[in-house]
Design an enzyme around this catalytic site. Structure first.
Site, short mmCIF file in Angstrom:
data_model
loop_
_atom_site.label_atom_id
_atom_site.label_comp_id
_atom_site.label_asym_id
_atom_site.label_seq_id
_atom_site.Cartn_x
_atom_site.Cartn_y
_atom_site.Cartn_z
N HIS A 126 -52.22 16.21 8.19
CA HIS A 126 -52.89 16.95 9.31
C HIS A 126 -52.96 18.30 9.28
O HIS A 126 -52.30 19.17 8.80
CB HIS A 126 -52.11 16.57 10.73
CG HIS A 126 -50.59 16.94 10.46
ND1 HIS A 126 -50.25 18.09 10.92
CD2 HIS A 126 -49.62 16.19 10.24
CE1 HIS A 126 -49.00 18.38 10.80
NE2 HIS A 126 -48.57 17.26 10.09
N ASP A 127 -54.20 18.99 10.01
CA ASP A 127 -54.28 20.08 9.94
C ASP A 127 -54.65 20.88 8.66
O ASP A 127 -54.58 22.29 8.77
CB ASP A 127 -53.27 20.91 10.93
CG ASP A 127 -53.25 20.57 12.22
OD1 ASP A 127 -53.87 20.66 13.21
OD2 ASP A 127 -52.34 19.75 12.63
N GLY A 144 -49.04 18.45 5.88
CA GLY A 144 -49.92 19.23 6.99
C GLY A 144 -49.82 20.65 6.69
O GLY A 144 -48.92 21.16 6.21
#
Length: 263
Positions: A126-127, A144
């Site tokens: 994520h991100d 992440g």
């Protein structure tokens, strides 16, 4: 639901109402495309793949079979907020890939640029922000919030710690564990990864003129052979090459680096 009449979707696949399927898209058997997904022209989705969430995919991408794209991330703070995944054009993403949507604690989006190649069983957390023309080998993962800048390379069975920044033209050797940032054009390997020279085989490095290549070698010399403080190297960079394109890569890297560099 908007499905181009030129797209080809296997009868066993499910495309939910609210999905947008562009022209000449090919979706193999036993796939699931959720509401909110946008797939651009010419993209191919392999069998048994799932694309979900608020995921936007550009044109002429290839997804191998059994890929999971845009699924719920692994951050325990995530509470089903409407975060996104954005993938650009002409990426080749091999089988068993997992690419997660962002979090509101991060960018609210995971971003993948253009012309990247991810081999089998690659994970993008994520991100993450992945630039253009990067390469990631089999069974490697970005945790992440990782930034993988343009033309960086990650070997097979590598693990990149969360919040790390890998600079443009950097190369991570096979089976490496990276827990700190890797400057542009630096090769790093081992567990924990250590610098192992300048990535002179990079196509980007070879395309530079002699002045810029010498600057890269000089920066490596000061960072590693002389072990100067980062602030001293940044000051020297401003004096030497503020008008050189390659200097901008280092300036951006140093401005984004938070974990310290591999030593």
């Amino acid at each position: 639901m908007s499905i181009s009449p030129t797209s080809r979707i296997a009868a066993s696949s499910v495309v939910e109402s609210g999905a947008v399927i562009g022209a000449f898209v090919s979706i193999g058997p036993f796939c699931v495309i959720s509401a909110g997904v946008v797939i651009g022209e010419g993209t191919q989705v392999g069998a048994c793949s799932v694309i979900t969430g608020l995921t936007t995919i550009g044109r002429d991408n290839i997804f191998g079979q059994y890929s999971s794209i845009g699924d719920v991330n692994q951050d325990l703070k995530y509470a089903n907020e409407p975060t996104t995944l954005v993938i650009g054009d002409r990426n080749h993403i091999s089988k068993n890939a997992t690419i997660h949507r962002g979090t509101v604690q991060g960018l609210s989006s995971t971003i993948v640029g253009d012309d990247n190649r991810f081999h089998s069983s690659v994970h993008i957390g994520h991100d993450c922000v992945v630039g253009n023309r990067t390469r990631i080998g089999d069974n490697s993962g970005l945790a992440g919030h990782v930034e993988l800048n343009d033309d960086a390379q990650v070997g097979f069975m590598c693990a990149i710690h969360q919040f790390c920044v890998l600079g443009s033209g950097a190369r991570i050797l096979d089976q490496a564990g990276v827990v700190q940032d890797v400057p542009p054009f630096v090769m790093a390997g081992g567990n924990h990864a250590k610098p192992m020279g300048v990535n002179v085989e990079s196509n980007v490095f070879q395309a530079l003129n002699a002045v810029q290549q010498n600057l890269i070698h000089e920066l490596y010399q000061r960072l590693y052979h002389q072990a100067l403080a980062i602030d001293d190297v940044k000051s020297a960079l401003q004096m030497w090459g503020s008008d050189l394109p390659v200097a901008a890569l280092y300036a951006r890297f140093f401005s984004r680096s938070r974990r310290g560099i591999v030593r």
